[in-house]
Motif scaffolding. Structure first.
Motif, PDB file in Angstrom:
ATOM      1  N   GLU A  90    -107.183 -21.530  18.024  1.00 14.80           N
ATOM      2  CA  GLU A  90    -106.128 -22.219  17.300  1.00 14.80           C
ATOM      3  C   GLU A  90    -106.746 -23.293  16.420  1.00 14.80           C
ATOM      4  O   GLU A  90    -107.860 -23.749  16.671  1.00 14.80           O
ATOM      5  CB  GLU A  90    -105.092 -22.835  18.237  1.00 14.80           C
ATOM      6  N   ALA A  91    -105.997 -23.656  15.388  1.00 15.65           N
ATOM      7  CA  ALA A  91    -106.425 -24.717  14.478  1.00 15.65           C
ATOM      8  C   ALA A  91    -105.221 -25.569  14.134  1.00 15.65           C
ATOM      9  O   ALA A  91    -104.140 -25.046  13.841  1.00 15.65           O
ATOM     10  CB  ALA A  91    -107.033 -24.123  13.215  1.00 15.65           C
ATOM     11  N   ARG A  92    -105.409 -26.875  14.186  1.00 13.12           N
ATOM     12  CA  ARG A  92    -104.345 -27.810  13.799  1.00 13.12           C
ATOM     13  C   ARG A  92    -104.526 -28.148  12.331  1.00 13.12           C
ATOM     14  O   ARG A  92    -105.615 -28.478  11.887  1.00 13.12           O
ATOM     15  CB  ARG A  92    -104.438 -29.091  14.635  1.00 13.12           C
ATOM     16  N   LEU A  93    -103.445 -28.002  11.581  1.00 14.20           N
ATOM     17  CA  LEU A  93    -103.495 -28.334  10.167  1.00 14.20           C
ATOM     18  C   LEU A  93    -103.280 -29.833   9.991  1.00 14.20           C
ATOM     19  O   LEU A  93    -102.601 -30.466  10.789  1.00 14.20           O
ATOM     20  CB  LEU A  93    -102.429 -27.560   9.389  1.00 14.20           C
ATOM     21  N   GLU A  94    -103.868 -30.371   8.946  1.00 12.45           N
ATOM     22  CA  GLU A  94    -103.770 -31.809   8.696  1.00 12.45           C
ATOM     23  C   GLU A  94    -102.352 -32.223   8.330  1.00 12.45           C
ATOM     24  O   GLU A  94    -101.907 -33.296   8.677  1.00 12.45           O
ATOM     25  CB  GLU A  94    -104.736 -32.223   7.579  1.00 12.45           C
TER      26      GLU A  94
END
Length: 100
Positions: A90-94
């Motif tokens: 997973e990746a958290r967007l800014e």
């Protein structure tokens, strides 16, 4: 309310499986308040067809339900195996989404 998100993918090697991309909105406690999941390109271009080195712009048009409580939501991109639903990463967007 419509929220549009573009995600770029680059295949470093030939993908080894069939993957789903989920876009999640998480509230301030980290709880998933909304999720939309599909194969890349609105189910039109599965990872099983990708080649090494390929770059893809994967658009997600999210219709935010009116029932979603007002507040600030963190946006996450999640990758899962299609068959097992096992999360790969997973990746958290800014950017955050503010619902009024």
């Amino acid at each position: 309310e419509l929220f549009q998100l573009g995600v770029y993918w680059r295949a470093r090697s030939k993908p080894r499986g069939d993957y789903l991309v989920a876009v999640q909105l998480r509230d301030e406690t980290g709880r998933v308040a909304f999720e939309q999941s599909a194969r890349p390109a609105d189910n039109a271009y599965p990872t099983t067809q990708w080649d090494e080195g390929e770059v893809l712009l994967d658009w997600h048009d999210l219709t935010i339900p009116n029932s979603l409580p007002a507040g600030e939501y963190q946006i996450f991109g999640v990758l899962r195996q299609a068959e097992t639903q096992k999360q790969i990463g997973e990746a958290r967007l800014e950017k955050k989404l503010v619902v009024r």
